[in-house]
Design an enzyme around this catalytic site. Structure first.
Site, PDB file in Angstrom:
ATOM      1  N   LEU A 251      14.252 -31.076 137.875  1.00 15.44           N
ATOM      2  CA  LEU A 251      15.466 -31.483 138.581  1.00 15.44           C
ATOM      3  C   LEU A 251      15.454 -32.997 138.786  1.00 15.44           C
ATOM      4  O   LEU A 251      15.948 -33.487 139.792  1.00 15.44           O
ATOM      5  CB  LEU A 251      15.577 -30.756 139.928  1.00 15.44           C
ATOM      6  CG  LEU A 251      15.970 -29.278 139.878  1.00 15.44           C
ATOM      7  CD1 LEU A 251      16.083 -28.699 141.284  1.00 15.44           C
ATOM      8  CD2 LEU A 251      17.298 -29.061 139.129  1.00 15.44           C
ATOM      9  N   CYS A 261      11.440 -32.011 121.025  1.00 13.72           N
ATOM     10  CA  CYS A 261      11.668 -30.570 121.161  1.00 13.72           C
ATOM     11  C   CYS A 261      12.994 -30.164 121.788  1.00 13.72           C
ATOM     12  O   CYS A 261      13.784 -29.497 121.138  1.00 13.72           O
ATOM     13  CB  CYS A 261      10.495 -29.951 121.896  1.00 13.72           C
ATOM     14  SG  CYS A 261       9.033 -30.044 120.854  1.00 13.72           S
TER      15      CYS A 261
HETATM   16  P1  NAD Z   1       3.835 -33.045 114.403  1.00 12.63           P
HETATM   17  O1  NAD Z   1       4.878 -33.640 113.554  1.00 12.63           O
HETATM   18  O2  NAD Z   1       3.151 -33.862 115.431  1.00 12.63           O
HETATM   19  O3  NAD Z   1       2.689 -32.440 113.477  1.00 12.63           O
HETATM   20  C1  NAD Z   1       2.936 -31.632 112.358  1.00 12.63           C
HETATM   21  C2  NAD Z   1       1.758 -31.783 111.392  1.00 12.63           C
HETATM   22  O4  NAD Z   1       1.895 -30.817 110.352  1.00 12.63           O
HETATM   23  C3  NAD Z   1       1.712 -33.148 110.700  1.00 12.63           C
HETATM   24  O5  NAD Z   1       0.436 -33.729 110.865  1.00 12.63           O
HETATM   25  C4  NAD Z   1       1.996 -32.821 109.227  1.00 12.63           C
HETATM   26  O6  NAD Z   1       1.322 -33.676 108.315  1.00 12.63           O
HETATM   27  C5  NAD Z   1       1.454 -31.403 109.125  1.00 12.63           C
HETATM   28  N1  NAD Z   1       1.971 -30.625 107.995  1.00 12.63           N
HETATM   29  C6  NAD Z   1       3.242 -30.604 107.498  1.00 12.63           C
HETATM   30  N2  NAD Z   1       3.293 -29.729 106.468  1.00 12.63           N
HETATM   31  C7  NAD Z   1       2.072 -29.189 106.329  1.00 12.63           C
HETATM   32  C8  NAD Z   1       1.514 -28.207 105.462  1.00 12.63           C
HETATM   33  N3  NAD Z   1       2.260 -27.605 104.531  1.00 12.63           N
HETATM   34  N4  NAD Z   1       0.210 -27.893 105.580  1.00 12.63           N
HETATM   35  C9  NAD Z   1      -0.560 -28.493 106.515  1.00 12.63           C
HETATM   36  N5  NAD Z   1      -0.096 -29.431 107.371  1.00 12.63           N
HETATM   37  C10 NAD Z   1       1.217 -29.761 107.291  1.00 12.63           C
HETATM   38  O7  NAD Z   1       4.494 -31.761 115.077  1.00 12.63           O
HETATM   39  P2  NAD Z   1       4.276 -31.194 116.554  1.00 12.63           P
HETATM   40  O8  NAD Z   1       4.961 -32.058 117.539  1.00 12.63           O
HETATM   41  O9  NAD Z   1       2.846 -30.864 116.739  1.00 12.63           O
HETATM   42  O10 NAD Z   1       5.122 -29.845 116.469  1.00 12.63           O
HETATM   43  C11 NAD Z   1       4.692 -28.751 115.682  1.00 12.63           C
HETATM   44  C12 NAD Z   1       5.523 -27.541 116.053  1.00 12.63           C
HETATM   45  O11 NAD Z   1       5.239 -27.148 117.394  1.00 12.63           O
HETATM   46  C13 NAD Z   1       7.037 -27.736 116.007  1.00 12.63           C
HETATM   47  O12 NAD Z   1       7.634 -26.554 115.590  1.00 12.63           O
HETATM   48  C14 NAD Z   1       7.398 -28.027 117.449  1.00 12.63           C
HETATM   49  O13 NAD Z   1       8.725 -27.690 117.743  1.00 12.63           O
HETATM   50  C15 NAD Z   1       6.434 -27.119 118.181  1.00 12.63           C
HETATM   51  N6  NAD Z   1       6.077 -27.557 119.527  1.00 12.63           N
HETATM   52  C16 NAD Z   1       5.812 -28.879 119.758  1.00 12.63           C
HETATM   53  C17 NAD Z   1       5.421 -29.284 121.035  1.00 12.63           C
HETATM   54  C18 NAD Z   1       5.156 -30.729 121.337  1.00 12.63           C
HETATM   55  O14 NAD Z   1       4.967 -31.033 122.515  1.00 12.63           O
HETATM   56  N7  NAD Z   1       5.114 -31.637 120.386  1.00 12.63           N
HETATM   57  C19 NAD Z   1       5.275 -28.326 122.058  1.00 12.63           C
HETATM   58  C20 NAD Z   1       5.551 -26.982 121.765  1.00 12.63           C
HETATM   59  C21 NAD Z   1       5.943 -26.605 120.495  1.00 12.63           C
HETATM   60  C1  UGA Z   2       8.897 -29.635 126.534  1.00 14.90           C
HETATM   61  C2  UGA Z   2       8.575 -28.421 127.407  1.00 14.90           C
HETATM   62  O1  UGA Z   2       8.376 -28.852 128.763  1.00 14.90           O
HETATM   63  C3  UGA Z   2       7.333 -27.701 126.924  1.00 14.90           C
HETATM   64  O2  UGA Z   2       7.102 -26.530 127.693  1.00 14.90           O
HETATM   65  C4  UGA Z   2       7.538 -27.317 125.458  1.00 14.90           C
HETATM   66  O3  UGA Z   2       6.370 -26.718 124.938  1.00 14.90           O
HETATM   67  C5  UGA Z   2       7.876 -28.563 124.639  1.00 14.90           C
HETATM   68  O4  UGA Z   2       9.046 -29.213 125.190  1.00 14.90           O
HETATM   69  C6  UGA Z   2       8.187 -28.214 123.228  1.00 14.90           C
HETATM   70  O5  UGA Z   2       8.704 -27.156 122.944  1.00 14.90           O
HETATM   71  O6  UGA Z   2       7.895 -29.069 122.418  1.00 14.90           O
HETATM   72  P1  UGA Z   2       7.961 -32.121 126.326  1.00 14.90           P
HETATM   73  O7  UGA Z   2       9.122 -32.336 125.422  1.00 14.90           O
HETATM   74  O8  UGA Z   2       6.625 -32.577 125.912  1.00 14.90           O
HETATM   75  O9  UGA Z   2       7.814 -30.552 126.660  1.00 14.90           O
HETATM   76  O10 UGA Z   2       8.255 -32.855 127.710  1.00 14.90           O
HETATM   77  P2  UGA Z   2       9.006 -32.490 129.078  1.00 14.90           P
HETATM   78  O11 UGA Z   2       8.136 -32.871 130.181  1.00 14.90           O
HETATM   79  O12 UGA Z   2       9.538 -31.120 129.086  1.00 14.90           O
HETATM   80  O13 UGA Z   2      10.224 -33.523 129.037  1.00 14.90           O
HETATM   81  C7  UGA Z   2      11.231 -33.432 128.047  1.00 14.90           C
HETATM   82  C8  UGA Z   2      12.312 -34.448 128.319  1.00 14.90           C
HETATM   83  O14 UGA Z   2      13.051 -34.096 129.488  1.00 14.90           O
HETATM   84  C9  UGA Z   2      11.789 -35.859 128.584  1.00 14.90           C
HETATM   85  O15 UGA Z   2      12.619 -36.787 127.948  1.00 14.90           O
HETATM   86  C10 UGA Z   2      11.864 -36.005 130.090  1.00 14.90           C
HETATM   87  O16 UGA Z   2      12.030 -37.335 130.506  1.00 14.90           O
HETATM   88  C11 UGA Z   2      13.108 -35.187 130.387  1.00 14.90           C
HETATM   89  N1  UGA Z   2      13.125 -34.660 131.773  1.00 14.90           N
HETATM   90  C12 UGA Z   2      12.195 -33.762 132.181  1.00 14.90           C
HETATM   91  C13 UGA Z   2      14.140 -35.064 132.630  1.00 14.90           C
HETATM   92  O17 UGA Z   2      15.013 -35.873 132.267  1.00 14.90           O
HETATM   93  N2  UGA Z   2      14.173 -34.555 133.906  1.00 14.90           N
HETATM   94  C14 UGA Z   2      13.249 -33.658 134.338  1.00 14.90           C
HETATM   95  O18 UGA Z   2      13.349 -33.232 135.504  1.00 14.90           O
HETATM   96  C15 UGA Z   2      12.236 -33.264 133.467  1.00 14.90           C
END
Ligand code: NAD
Ligand code: UGA
Length: 452
Positions: A251, A261
């Site tokens: 909030l 994401c």
């Molecule tokens: P990222 O871009 O940081 O990392 C992805 C990695 O996968 C890269 O290092 C890339 O080189 C590698 N890659 C691509 N194709 C490949 C292949 N064929 N074989 C092996 N490696 C390969 O991505 P991320 O932020 O870690 O996100 C990954 C997934 O998790 C996404 O679907 C995202 O939505 C989800 N997710 C991300 C977060 C987050 O906080 N970043 C949190 C929850 C879920």
């Molecule tokens: C978010 C979710 O919180 C994770 O649970 C999820 O796994 C992840 O996305 C994902 O699917 O990748 P993240 O994007 O790392 O995580 O960061 P958050 O802390 O959720 O913030 C996301 C965005 O919302 C930021 O830009 C932050 O500044 C903004 N935010 C967050 C607000 O503007 N207000 C808030 O009260 C909270």
């Protein structure tokens, strides 16, 4: 001790690999990015994530965590293979599944014994079944396998903590034996485990992110109304948050959500709904409100500065949130672009995200600290609520500026203190402060009445 392979060593994959190794498992982490793997073998991490380096070092040292680019090597002993590759936004807002497809094909070709494939990437509902079809179609000979969905809920900036202290583990599979093996793997994390079918698990991830994004857009809508009516959204959020049915989390009004994401996941969910002929009105409003935030902040800067053309504006913070170097869909970058479109010179300071930003947006001039940033600026905009910005030497900052204007896009400062330090201060949704700065209205209307 289990043998695990993690495919993709980005934010999610590297944390997952290091986290499971730290629980005593043997983990082979694989990426197709050779440079990334070479660096990791030398102890150089591809991302900034608090605490991650130490966990990686400890487990590499103990021989539990190794890095490779070879699927054959990574899968040789693995009982579980996590897919953690990127699923970025496609051209129409859909999730781009090319990396998931490539990973599934490579698994199929390399596996030589039964395997449980666990999908951690955020993928559209139905992807688990599709991955199973791809593996089946690309196996040189039929080897049994199961696909389990295990969506990831970690946040960047606190990823290690989130891995070790999940609120829940969600597992989806029609193969209950495989799901319960994956559940065993997660038992040391002592979180509630929800076991459901593949599609439901995939939907839980999108629904969770969309709900959190909705909470943010909701409070931003309230912030707009607070500004008009002279209330303070920070205190409104605090007052609302004591109600356990509402909760204080997510909030914080401000620049809106950014990152790799929420923006892409809300769009992908919308796309999924539209493809099925549904009209997700609420999600459309959530995105519209979010897009408006960045324009609104730039308008606020213009109100304070007067003419943006030729003005120098400093951005405090570039990362989409504190404690990360991630600038994917960072509000700061949109704000920089909007300011530049209106003729302003933009400069910035961020503790860890300047290198990445300089590569992506070379027109933004980088400064070594907040005071150098302030030098000669007509306004500063707080874009990321890094802790180091909370206790700046305000008189020094004020003195360095050409005009002492601050637009606090994250509401980290106390309006009264800022005024006392000599700033013209505008936060977000802080109508009470704005009213103190404004001239008294000529004739007051009764509260709630239309202004005449
Ligand atoms: P990222 O871009 O940081 O990392 C992805 C990695 O996968 C890269 O290092 C890339 O080189 C590698 N890659 C691509 N194709 C490949 C292949 N064929 N074989 C092996 N490696 C390969 O991505 P991320 O932020 O870690 O996100 C990954 C997934 O998790 C996404 O679907 C995202 O939505 C989800 N997710 C991300 C977060 C987050 O906080 N970043 C949190 C929850 C879920
Ligand atoms: C978010 C979710 O919180 C994770 O649970 C999820 O796994 C992840 O996305 C994902 O699917 O990748 P993240 O994007 O790392 O995580 O960061 P958050 O802390 O959720 O913030 C996301 C965005 O919302 C930021 O830009 C932050 O500044 C903004 N935010 C967050 C607000 O503007 N207000 C808030 O009260 C909270």
């Amino acid at each position: 001790m289990k043998n695990i392979c993690v495919i993709g060593v980005g934010y999610v994959g590297l944390v997952t690999a290091a986290g499971f190794a730290d629980l005593g498992n043997r983990v082979s982490a694989l990426d197709i990015n050779q440079e990334r793997i070479d660096h990791l073998r030398q102890g150089i991490l591809p991302i900034f994530e608090p605490g991650l380096e130490e966990v990686v070092r400890r487990n590499v040292g103990a021989g539990r965590l190794t890095f490779t680019t070879s699927y054959a090597e990574a899968l040789q002993a693995a009982e579980f293979a996590f897919i953690a590759v990127g699923t970025p936004e496609g051209v129409d807002g859909e999730a781009d599944l090319q990396y998931v497809r490539a990973a599934a094909e490579a698994i199929a070709r390399a596996m030589n014994h039964p395997l449980i494939v666990i999908n951690k990437s955020t993928v559209p509902v139905g992807t688990g079944d599709w991955v199973a079809d791809i593996i089946r179609a690309h196996q040189p000979e039929s080897i049994p396998f199961a696909v389990v969905s295990c969506p990831e809920f970690l946040r960047e900036g606190s990823a290690i903590f989130d891995f070790q202290n999940p609120a829940r583990t969600v597992l989806g599979s029609l193969d209950r034996e495989a799901a319960s093996k994956v559940a065993q793997l997660h038992l040391p994390l002592r979180a509630p485990i929800v076991i459901t079918d593949l599609r439901t698990a995939e939907m839980i991830k999108y629904a969770s992110n969309a709900f959190l994004a909705t909470k943010i857009s909701f409070i931003n809508e309230i912030a707009n109304i607070c500004e008009a009516l002279g209330a303070d959204v920070k205190e409104v959020a605090a007052g609302m948050g004591y109600d356990p049915r509402i909760g204080r989390y997510f909030l914080d009004a401000g620049l809106g959500y950014g990152g790799s994401c929420f923006p892409k996941d809300v769009k992908a969910l919308t796309y999924m709904a539209q493809v099925q002929g549904r009209n997700p009105h609420l999600l459309a409003a959530v995105m519209e409100i979010n897009d408006d935030r960045r324009r609104l902040i730039v308008d606020r800067v213009a109100e304070l500065v007067g003419e943006l053309h030729g003005a120098t504006i400093g951005l405090l913070g570039l990362a989409f949130k504190p404690n990360t170097d991630d600038i994917r869909d960072a509000p700061a970058l949109s704000i920089a672009r909007l300011l530049q479109e209106r003729g302003a010179q933009v400069r910035a300071y961020d503790p860890v995200a300047m290198e990445g930003t300089a590569r992506l947006a070379p027109s933004i001039e980088m400064k070594p600290d907040p005071y150098a940033l302030a030098e000669g600026c007509q306004a500063l905009v707080v874009c990321t609520e890094w802790n180091e910005f909370r206790n700046l030497d305000l008189p020094r900052l004020c003195k360095a500026m050409r005009k002492p204007n601050i637009v606090d896009g994250r509401n980290i400062y106390d309006a009264g203190e800022m005024r006392q330090a000599g700033f013209h201060y505008r936060g977000v949704g802080r109508g009470y402060n704005d009213a103190l700065e404004a001239k008294p209205a000529a004739a007051a209307a009764a509260p709630g009445e239309k202004r005449r």
